[in-house]
Structure formats: C-alpha cells, structure tokens
Design an enzyme around this catalytic site. Sequence first.
Site, short mmCIF file in Angstrom:
data_model
loop_
_atom_site.label_atom_id
_atom_site.label_comp_id
_atom_site.label_asym_id
_atom_site.label_seq_id
_atom_site.Cartn_x
_atom_site.Cartn_y
_atom_site.Cartn_z
N HIS A 6 43.44 39.05 48.04
CA HIS A 6 42.22 39.08 47.23
C HIS A 6 41.27 37.92 47.49
O HIS A 6 40.26 37.80 46.81
CB HIS A 6 42.57 39.09 45.74
CG HIS A 6 43.11 40.39 45.25
ND1 HIS A 6 42.32 41.42 44.79
CD2 HIS A 6 44.37 40.86 45.17
CE1 HIS A 6 43.07 42.45 44.43
NE2 HIS A 6 44.33 42.13 44.65
N ARG A 61 33.87 36.41 35.93
CA ARG A 61 34.43 35.10 35.62
C ARG A 61 33.48 34.00 36.11
O ARG A 61 32.73 34.19 37.07
CB ARG A 61 35.80 34.95 36.29
CG ARG A 61 36.92 35.62 35.50
CD ARG A 61 37.07 35.09 34.10
NE ARG A 61 37.67 33.77 34.07
CZ ARG A 61 38.95 33.52 33.88
NH1 ARG A 61 39.79 34.52 33.68
NH2 ARG A 61 39.41 32.29 33.89
N LYS A 104 30.83 32.11 42.62
CA LYS A 104 30.04 33.24 42.13
C LYS A 104 28.59 32.84 41.81
O LYS A 104 27.73 33.67 41.57
CB LYS A 104 30.72 33.85 40.90
CG LYS A 104 32.04 34.56 41.27
CD LYS A 104 32.73 35.13 40.04
CE LYS A 104 34.07 35.78 40.33
NZ LYS A 104 33.96 37.17 40.81
N THR A 113 33.96 44.10 41.81
CA THR A 113 34.02 45.46 41.26
C THR A 113 32.95 45.66 40.19
O THR A 113 32.56 46.80 39.93
CB THR A 113 35.41 45.79 40.67
OG1 THR A 113 35.83 44.71 39.82
CG2 THR A 113 36.42 46.02 41.77
N LYS A 124 30.57 49.01 39.12
CA LYS A 124 30.36 49.53 37.76
C LYS A 124 28.87 49.60 37.45
O LYS A 124 28.37 50.56 36.86
CB LYS A 124 31.05 48.64 36.72
CG LYS A 124 32.55 48.50 36.88
CD LYS A 124 33.08 47.35 36.00
CE LYS A 124 34.48 46.94 36.40
NZ LYS A 124 34.87 45.63 35.82
C1 LIG Z 1 35.07 44.44 36.37
C2 LIG Z 1 35.40 43.25 35.57
C3 LIG Z 1 35.52 42.00 36.18
C4 LIG Z 1 35.30 41.78 37.66
O1 LIG Z 1 33.97 41.42 37.90
P1 LIG Z 1 33.50 40.86 39.33
O2 LIG Z 1 32.03 40.77 39.23
O3 LIG Z 1 33.95 41.86 40.34
O4 LIG Z 1 34.16 39.55 39.50
C5 LIG Z 1 35.82 40.90 35.40
N1 LIG Z 1 35.99 41.02 34.07
C6 LIG Z 1 35.85 42.21 33.44
C7 LIG Z 1 36.03 42.27 31.98
C8 LIG Z 1 35.57 43.36 34.17
O5 LIG Z 1 35.47 44.54 33.54
#
Ligand SMILES: *Cc1c(COP(=O)(O)O)cnc(C)c1O
Length: 766
Positions: free
Chosen positions: A330, A505, A510, A612, A616
């Site tokens: 990861h 996070r 990020k 991810t 979404k």
């Molecule tokens: C999808 C998700 C993440 C991952 O977010 P990234 O932008 O891919 O780091 C983290 N926390 C929650 C609650 C999520 O639903």
Amino acid sequence: MTASERIARAEEILLAEHRKSLRDASAYELHSALSKACMLEIAPAWRATEARRAEGKRAVYLSAEYLMGRLVFNNLYCMDILDQAREMLLEKGVDLALLEEVEDTALGNGGLGRLAACYLDSAATHDLPLDGYGLRYRFGLFKQKIENCRQVEVPDDWTRYGDPWSVRRDELAVVVPMKTGDVRAVPYDMPVIGYKSGKISTLRLWQAESLQELDFRLFNEQKYRLAASRKNQAEDITKVLYPNDTLKAGKQMRIKQQYMLVSASLQDMLRQLDAMGQPLEKFPDLFQAQLNDTHPSMGIPEWIRLAEARGVSFDQALDLAKRIFSYTNHTVMPEALERWDMDVLSSVQPEIARNLRRIDEACRRECGLGIVEDHQAHMARLAVYGSHHVNGVAEIHSELVKKTVFREWYEKFPEKFVNVTNGITQRRFLGLCNPELTVLIKSRIGDGFLTDLPQLKNLLPHIDGMKEEFLQVKHEKKRRFAAFLKGHAGVEISPDWIFDVQVKRLHEYKRQFLNALSILDLANGVRDGSIRDFYPTVFLFGAKSAPGYVRAKSIIYLINCVAEKINADEQLREVMQVVFVPNYNCTVAEKIIPAADLSEQISPAGTEASGTSNMKLMLNGAPTLGTYDGANVEIVAEAGMENNFIFGARVEELQALRDYNPRAIYEAEPRIRKVVDTLVDGTFPDPDGGLRELWEALLNGASWHRPDHHFLLKDFLSYQEARLTANRAYRDRQHWAEMCLKNVANAGKFSSDRAVEEYARIIWDL
Ligand SMILES: *Cc1c(COP(=O)(O)O)cnc(C)c1O
C-alpha cells in the site's frame, strides 16, 4: 418474509428484552431489536453460504483493519428492505432516522481498512468465496473534536449501542501462545450481507481474553489487583486500534496484536482443513490468504510453526507458505514500511523470531537477498518472499513498486508482481448514500449498475438530457449536507456555493497544507483585486491526524486558523468560507461525498498509492482537481483530461529533480513568500511554535528530511491555475453538469466488484 412480519418480530424482541413498544423505544433499543430481527432473518442464508464455502477452495482476507462504518442502514440496504422498513416504521410513528446516532464500527484508520470492507461487500454480492479475519478492538479509531482550532481525541466506544450484528463464537476460541503469557482468542462473527444476492460472508474478528477469568488463589489471598492484572494484560491486546496511518508504531503491543491475528486465523483455517479430512499439503488448494499490507505478514513464520508442529519439514512448510499467501503493498514510502526489532519479536514469540531467521537464510540461499538486517525484520521483504503474488493498488503504483522499493526483488521474482487497481463498493457509496442520483441514473439505464458498474457507460447518450436533473440532485445533496453540518458542527454554509472538498487522513504527503496555503493566496488575490469574479466557494476539509503526529496536528491547527480568519473577514466572507468538518469517518463521508462539487486529490506524483476517495467522489459526479498520481491517472484515462483539472509535476519530473531549491521559489515569487510568511509573521497565534515549524520544514527542512520534501512550492502556481480554471468553469452550469456526468458515466472501472474479481482470477485462482 413480509415487511410486517419483520416489524412484528422486532416488536417481539423489543418487548422481550426491554418491555417496550416501538413508539417508546430509545435509539439503543430500536437498533438492538431491529438488528436482531434481521440477524434472525439472514441466519439460514448465512449458514448455507458457510456450508457451501466449507466444501471448496476459498480465499481469506487477513487485515488488521476493517473500516465498516455504520452497519445498520447498509445491512438493511443490502437485504433490500431499507425503504420498506422506513415506511413501515413511520406508519408506527417511529422515525428510522433515530438510528443516525448509532456509532460507526471504525476498526480501521482510513483507506486500507475501508478497502477491506469494500472487498468483503463485493465478494458477498457476487458470491465469491472470500471471508475476512481481523481484530475486535474494544476501542476503534478515536473520535475527533476540534477545540481552540486543535484536534482533541476522544475514545471511540463503538459498542455503546450494543453490538447486535456480531455473534460470539465461544466454541471456536483458540489459544495463542506468547512468551508474555498465552491468551485466548475468541471470535466474533459479523455477517457481510451480499446485495440482493442471498449470500452472506463472514468477518471473523478475534477478541483477546485471559485463559483464566480470575486467579482465585490470588483473590483468596486478597491480592485483588494482582488477581485482575493477568486478565487485564490479556484483554489489553485488543483494547485499541493503533491510530497510526502508515507511520510505524514501534510497540511490543502492536506485535502482539499482529501475532494474535495471524495465529488465531491460521489455527481456525487448520481446524476447517481437519474438518474436511484433508492433509496439510492440500492447504494451498483450499485456502488462499491475502495479506492486506504487512500487518499480517507474521502469518508466514507462524504458518511454518504450525506446519512443523504437524510434522512437516521446514522446507516443505516454506514451499506451502509461498503457495498460500499473497501480499498487497500500500505504500512505496520507505519510512512507512514496517520493520521490527528481532529482540522485541523474540520477547513476544521466540519461535516467530527463529523462523524469521530461518526464512532469511533460505531466502539468502535462494536469491542472495536478505529479510533480516541489522537485527531488524523487514516485514515487506518477508511478505514478498513468502508470497506467490505481490500487487500494487493502481497502475502507476504497481510500476513504482517494481522500480523503487522492491527493485531488487522484482529482478529476482518478476513473475510475482502484478497490479490490481483498488475499487469501492457502489452500494454504500452511491446506492445507499445518494439515492437521489441513483434514481436519476436508474431512470435512464435501469439498475444493473448497482452490481455491474461498467453499465454506467450506457449513460453517455443520455447526458445531454440529464443535466438539469443532475444539477437539481447535486443541489439537494448540498442542501442536505449543509443541514447536517449545522447540526454536527454548528456551521452554516450555502448550497449555492461551490463545495470544494478534501477528505482523507491528515498526512504531509496528502498536502492539506498546500490546500491551506493556496486558500490564503486566493484570499490575497480576491482582496487585492487580481482575482475577479471568483465564484463563491466553501473549502471543506475532513481529516484525522494520528495523535502523536505533531506536524499533522499543526496542519489541522493551521486550517482552523485560516478558517477563523477568512470567515471573519467582511470582504472575503462574501465569496469564500473555510470549514473543517470534525470527526471525518465513514458516516461523514457518506454525507459529504454526494454533496461535493470538486474532489481535491493533490498528493505529489508518486506518493499516493491509489486513493479511493477520488473514486467515491468521481462516482458522485465531482470532477477531480488533482495531480497525476495514484488512481487519478486512471480516472483521467477513463473520464477524459478535459473533464478533470490536472496540475503539477509528473512523477518522472520529480524523480529527476536533483537539487530542488524551494527557497529560490520562495524568494522569486512574492505571492508564495507572502502566504508562507503568514506562518511566522503573527497573522495567527502560534503559542507552541507549530506554525513556525511548518515554515522551517518548507524552507530549511528538518533533521530527517530536506526542505519541502513534498514539493508544495514546486506545484503551488500550477495548483492555483487549476483551481481558478475550475472556479471559472463552474459558472457554465450546463457544461459543468456535462463534466460531472462524464465522470459518473466513466466510473465503472472503479468498483470493488471488478477489483475482487481480479484478485480471484489473477491471484487466488478461484
Ligand atoms: C475512502 C475513505 C478514506 C480513504 O480516503 P483517501 O482519500 O483514499 O485517502 C479514508 N477515510 C474514510 C472514512 C473513507 O471513507
């Protein structure tokens, strides 16, 4: 079962357990009764799925984290009874929204744990034989409050509303041997309900308990505290989820957790093998074990311990391991790769340390590369060597894995390395959280996309005729989120403004810090008139920082300071607002993602393995404002460069960059200098020097890194340009809607249904 029979069953349970009727049930009581009624209803299907899987080859997901989110609505949704239940209860004078108080099951930190949850959902929906093993932490990820602009952590008592979705399986408890004292691992089974599939997978979570509830001898000698201490010592192992995301927690307790997960899970699988009457040699043909990152990689030496105890030679045990395990990487950031001191490993389980040394020797003999170095076990190397496949989680990441962290290993074992781009479940992240958009899509292409996401492509010819309705849906979701935010944080925002969203996070890589500095620069532009006609924008952040991650906490503090400053400024507040949404978790994600207009995915190229939340947000019609990193690359390839806002240096450029000199940029660019200096010029109070430390990190670096090692200043101007381009583009509402819908229509690839199917085919050979 009819809806009224189901409600009648819930009423009976309520009466038996609480002597209440539906109308006077509390949220706790309603949750408990309704959930238990559902558990009764799914029991036959659960048993049937379990029985069928016990006959053949299956895969297990080994993960220290499962970010399940709130269970009740999703489970009703997957049983396809959510709307019905809501209506029936309403007739009885009960509002199902009462259950919005129920806590999330947050046994994970972020993306990695949510991925595990999405994969179980997809496997159950598509009848792939995949079950999960994990740990039943007493406290999940902490809850976040913001006080005086700073993160405050509160324990997450996730079973406060009971745990009606788990079944304790005392009869399946196993003993996990440790030098620090053997513990009993007791499994709790959670159903993972396939969407309209009638299939139920199992998430088996281990809880640590003492072999002896109470030491009577000590108790009789009136040594009460000592008598209880053994029990506490055992229970402590699954007391808390480590709140570290990617940073390593150098703790003996963490090793105990990891060891318990793999030992209990492998013992459980061996029990099932025995029940099938199959010999150990058959294990790889019946069980495939996927390591979700290196946290469960001790499974490899533990397998060898268990196999040798059954009379198999070391060499044969190692060969079997290489046919059982596969490893998902990861991260390529070296500081985030787990390493354990051999002494500490030995202090928990000497046999694991010994087997690690033997694996290391075998590995050196076989290929010349080592796993143990300087008395440290490199868990990622172990995972590569002990697995038959190693996968990255997006195309760009899988290529980097081969070229950087595992270059030598790739040269020795090229056939092991594959890619499986991450995915998300469209049930939770579209069907459940955005029923309005779901209805709109259904009206054009039917509802096949809920289990076959690539069908979204069929929307393409309809886009022209859907724009108005899409804009209405988006506005409605923004209105809803605004109402939620008012209740959740007491902040008012306007659904007529752009919702610019960065949720994930809090981590330096990020680059929420870049977002914050960029907002200050936009504010300066608006103030001095160099930015005109700025479309009013709410900048929304949601992010938890690891409690011990000082710099990440300073960034949260900065964002909240920027928010206070801008929101209090007479001129600025006409066109911009900054909001830090507290306690970002799955439930908050489900509310904010459908409402987003822009998806901020701004990591420096080569650092975000996949991401991810980008998927979404795309699925809910938010174009990506991002770098060419992680799955953003594939999002753009699917949805078109012209429908997203891509900026910043590419990975090749950053890798080739030799003497990066952020100070030169700072000195040459007055705009950049101005915003960077707000960190130290008294604009914001800085009692603990956290903001000055951020300034130093950018311009002078720190003992452990070079100045601006995440290239904020390098990408700054390019980011500003992309932001303004997006801001201007938003004005053309028709064209904007078209961009959003092109993203929706091209999101098919990013379903976890596709991802688990690839694991099953390429890696597990199911
Ligand atoms: C999808 C998700 C993440 C991952 O977010 P990234 O932008 O891919 O780091 C983290 N926390 C929650 C609650 C999520 O639903």
